[in-house]
Design a protein around this motif. Structure first.
Motif, PDB file in Angstrom:
ATOM      1  N   ALA B 340       0.826  -1.208   0.000  1.00  0.00           N
ATOM      2  CA  ALA B 340       0.000   0.000   0.000  1.00  0.00           C
ATOM      3  C   ALA B 340       0.858   1.254   0.000  1.00  0.00           C
ATOM      4  CB  ALA B 340      -0.921  -0.003   1.216  1.00  0.00           C
ATOM      5  N   SER B 343       2.598   2.727  -3.101  1.00  0.00           N
ATOM      6  CA  SER B 343       1.834   3.538  -4.043  1.00  0.00           C
ATOM      7  C   SER B 343       1.941   5.027  -3.742  1.00  0.00           C
ATOM      8  CB  SER B 343       0.374   3.102  -4.047  1.00  0.00           C
ATOM      9  OG  SER B 343      -0.209   3.347  -2.787  1.00  0.00           O
ATOM     10  N   PHE B 344       2.592   5.392  -2.621  1.00  0.00           N
ATOM     11  CA  PHE B 344       2.805   6.816  -2.361  1.00  0.00           C
ATOM     12  C   PHE B 344       4.147   7.291  -2.851  1.00  0.00           C
ATOM     13  CE2 PHE B 344       0.056   5.234   1.037  1.00  0.00           C
ATOM     14  CZ  PHE B 344      -1.097   5.736   0.499  1.00  0.00           C
ATOM     15  N   VAL B 362      -4.654  10.079  -0.110  1.00  0.00           N
ATOM     16  CA  VAL B 362      -5.668   9.025  -0.281  1.00  0.00           C
ATOM     17  C   VAL B 362      -7.069   9.553  -0.007  1.00  0.00           C
ATOM     18  CG1 VAL B 362      -4.086   7.171   0.395  1.00  0.00           C
ATOM     19  CG2 VAL B 362      -5.636   8.141   2.092  1.00  0.00           C
ATOM     20  N   ARG B 367      -5.907   5.909  -4.350  1.00  0.00           N
ATOM     21  CA  ARG B 367      -4.484   5.791  -4.596  1.00  0.00           C
ATOM     22  C   ARG B 367      -4.025   6.208  -5.987  1.00  0.00           C
ATOM     23  NH1 ARG B 367      -3.892  -0.050  -1.816  1.00  0.00           N
ATOM     24  NH2 ARG B 367      -6.120  -0.088  -2.218  1.00  0.00           N
TER      25      ARG B 367
END
Lengths: 466, 466
Positions: B340, B343-344, B362, B367
């Motif tokens: 997770a 994805s940043f 988010v 995302r």
């Protein structure tokens, strides 16, 4: 004043249903069961006739007792192929405003946590018009495909069912308080978390620690239907059911069943009239008696005896392929068989049914009476059955669909309305309120209601967010 | 010629979804999620815009990692309350003719035998417009309420998933031959039993000896969606998926994901272009750039950081309540968290996100990127993302619903159509054929297709009985 007569339609997401072989009738459209329009059209027909509900039967297995295989069931489309019943409801709900929907779901086949969400979802989407026909198990063929050797013993199934109901009652009644959902935009609160409670269920069969995933639906607990007629099933119905389906070939036997159910309700601390009881029947009608009789003869010609025996063998667990059509039925080999075959006993106890007679009997409309005649004659019979047995209405099977239902709506309903014995419009409100007239939720002395936490009353905000 | 751009709508049977806090926006109508008309109206909007499908996410649990409780999720309606997604499809199918429906269903939570029937039923009722988003597990809170201590280990889940798929493939592809259903009234044969086969599955997790309960639906196997981006998930998608959803904040990262999935397909013996890949995005548009920017600023103001952290904590398994909003994110404590949080990462590897920045990121559209501008500017960005990354289209999240989707249909779709980059009408046929152009059924080299028995070709009779 004479009691009103209520109608349910009895169908299934399959070809045929209770009239094996009748799919071959040129006017039968049950082969359209996989077409949504077939169902939305049927729902509109029933709503035009002020039917309480469309009741959808279900099996998750095949009738494979006859000749030890599913071949006869497949050949004659005896409840196979069969699709999921729950998925028909949303489209019919979108097309109607008042018709109820009773859906059969066996609690042996899915965990209560996702099932509770499915039913809450349906209750939301229908605006409180859904009922659940509680089934505790059925065909061994279903159990086998779920990885079990066979379905559980009859009484043990009811113990399992009691815990299953406890779990779903807690989810539906206890988890979310009435005022929990605030929808307060200014205050940044959709749901007040202090008013949503984990159910913390830890029992013999299930551990469900968490909260229900759904906010309270119009009825919370869907209207509870049941169809059990065994002693244990009757006690279960007396405790939990709000509407019961029964079937018998004679008024005397039906009356015994009705009395038994109402006594069971009283024994469970409820009121005798707190359960709506529907007796199964098939109506064959036309504008004249002669035409109705011609129609009846035509339907009878389309009954398929092999198909009926496949159904009967599945119901009873007895392979009737081992018997000649002329053999009298003496064998009652197990509890299920006893229950099913008891329904062929007439008022004349000396009458011995042959295998072929029983097949032709169940072959048209299943296990209830066939009421034939012009609208007045049919109305007379309906009034007689209702008044003599104490039922509240009829669960109407079809010979052909939607033809049978259209005949009832166009011919019999107006006749009953003329006699003041049938509603001319719907009561407003949820299915529960329409049927029982006591509000949207379970009544205070229903066992499911005990889980509804006695929280301080709070105003439920309007639907539109503030 | 430039490749066409495809759109999916990304939603969920809940309040909000990917934009936590935005339910408070005065124009958001997601609080109507329990009203069928909300969904049928949305479906008609999407169909007017030639969207491939409405894709419904689902969770069977609550986001209870943040502060170790579900309180924040409840307060801000972070995907709770949440209703069952499958039950929305029939009503939307009845209201439309071409829009597809992708439904999320975790194979950890129901036995494949009843699930196969549910999907076949949906495929019948939608006339071949249903897809299944295969999920192998999700929130621990869901597993706990199903009586499990926690969900299975990641890789073991995929082994279980492989057997689950084998069972449903056998039911969908192998049990009923193409010509099995005869509907022959004169010959008294609905189904030819010699052409219906028990699947006789006996594996590690499941024993399913019997036949499928449903006759073949238009697609047999529903279109298969997947969203996995872990290495094991990518291999699974490469083998089984026909459409994949991915999300990344930059074109470079998205391109890597696309290449990985197409390589996985080739490694599994399939063609690279045999999978439709949708990248997640949020479009904020208006007729002028200034108005679009104003809209964007307005939406951003409605993002709720606590709500976003509840979502982010659930996705990653990390309780962000233990960190200040200004703390940089360094902790990547487990596999899910790694996935997770990856994805940043932006194209600038030196950029360190703070907790608050990640939450605000988010908090609007999840995302993927947010594409802001007038229709021409948005179209430019869409073309750029598509052409540079190799995706086939976009999985469009909403800031507010149905407003975001209405804006896209009214403003962006016509602009893309003017540029010749977007369909102006639907291809006839099933969802699979619309998306992949190779017919209604799984292609020959798909692993599910191997179960389709090589029976002698027979004519399938017309739908109406003979």
């Amino acid at each position: 004043m004479a009691r009103p007569i209520r109608f349910n339609a009895f169908a299934m997401n399959t070809v045929g249903h209770q009239s094996p072989g009748l799919w071959r009738h040129p006017e039968d459209e049950s082969w359209r069961y996989a077409d949504l329009r077939f169902w939305t059209e049927l729902a509109l027909t029933l709503e035009a006739g002020c039917f309480d509900a469309l009741f959808l039967a279900d099996v998750l297995g095949v009738y494979d007792v006859y000749q030890g295989s599913a071949d006869a069931a497949l050949r004659h489309a005896v409840q196979v192929p069969t699709n999921d019943p729950l998925l028909l409801v949303p489209a019919m709900a979108a097309a109607t405003t008042d018709l109820g929907f009773g859906v059969t779901f066996s609690l042996s086949y899915e965990h209560p946590y996702p099932f509770a969400r499915r039913m809450s979802t349906l209750d939301h989407l229908t605006r409180g018009r859904v009922g659940w026909n509680i089934v505790t198990g059925y065909l061994d063929s279903a159990a086998r495909n779920l990885g079990l050797s066979q379905q559980g013993a009859h009484d043990a199934r009811y113990d399992y069912a009691e815990e299953y109901l406890e779990v779903v009652y807690k989810l539906w009644e206890a988890s979310w308080e009435d005022g929990a959902v605030r929808r307060d935009r200014q205050g940044r609160v959709y749901t007040d978390p202090s008013r949503v409670h984990p159910i913390a269920h830890a029992g013999e069969h299930f551990r469900v620690p968490g909260i229900h995933l759904c906010e309270p639906s119009p009825q919370r607990t869907p209207l509870l239907y049941q169809a059990g007629t065994s002693p244990r099933g009757r006690a279960f119905a007396g405790k939990h059911a709000e509407a019961v389906f029964i079937s018998a070939p004679s008024r005397a036997i039906l009356k015994k069943q009705v009395d038994g159910i109402r006594s069971a309700a009283v024994a469970a601390g409820r009121r005798a009239d707190e359960i709506r009881i529907y007796g199964q029947a098939l109506i064959v009608t036309a504008s004249t008696e002669a035409e109705a009789q011609r129609k009846f003869a035509d339907y009878r010609e389309h009954v398929d005896v092999e198909a009926a025996l496949a159904l009967l063998s599945g119901w009873t667990g007895i392979d009737f392929a081992g018997y000649g059509h002329g053999d009298p039925i003496r064998h009652i080999e197990n509890d299920a068989g006893r229950t099913a075959l008891a329904s062929f006993t007439t008022d004349d106890p000396s009458r011995l049914w042959t295998v072929g007679e029983a097949a032709r009997f169940v072959g048209l409309g299943g296990r209830g009476p066939v009421l034939v005649g012009d609208p007045g004659q049919v109305a007379d019979q309906l009034e007689g059955w209702l008044d003599e047995t104490g039922i509240d209405g009829f669960n109407l099977a079809f010979a052909i669909t939607p033809g049978t239902f259209r005949d009832v709506v166009e011919l019999v309903v107006p006749e009953l309305q003329k006699r003041g014995r049938y509603a001319t419009s719907y009561t407003a409100g949820t299915l529960r309120h329409k049927l029982l007239g006591q509000g949207d939720h379970l009544p205070p002395h229903h066992p499911g209601r005990q889980f509804h936490a006695a929280h301080p009353a709070t105003a439920t905000p309007s639907k539109e967010p503030a």
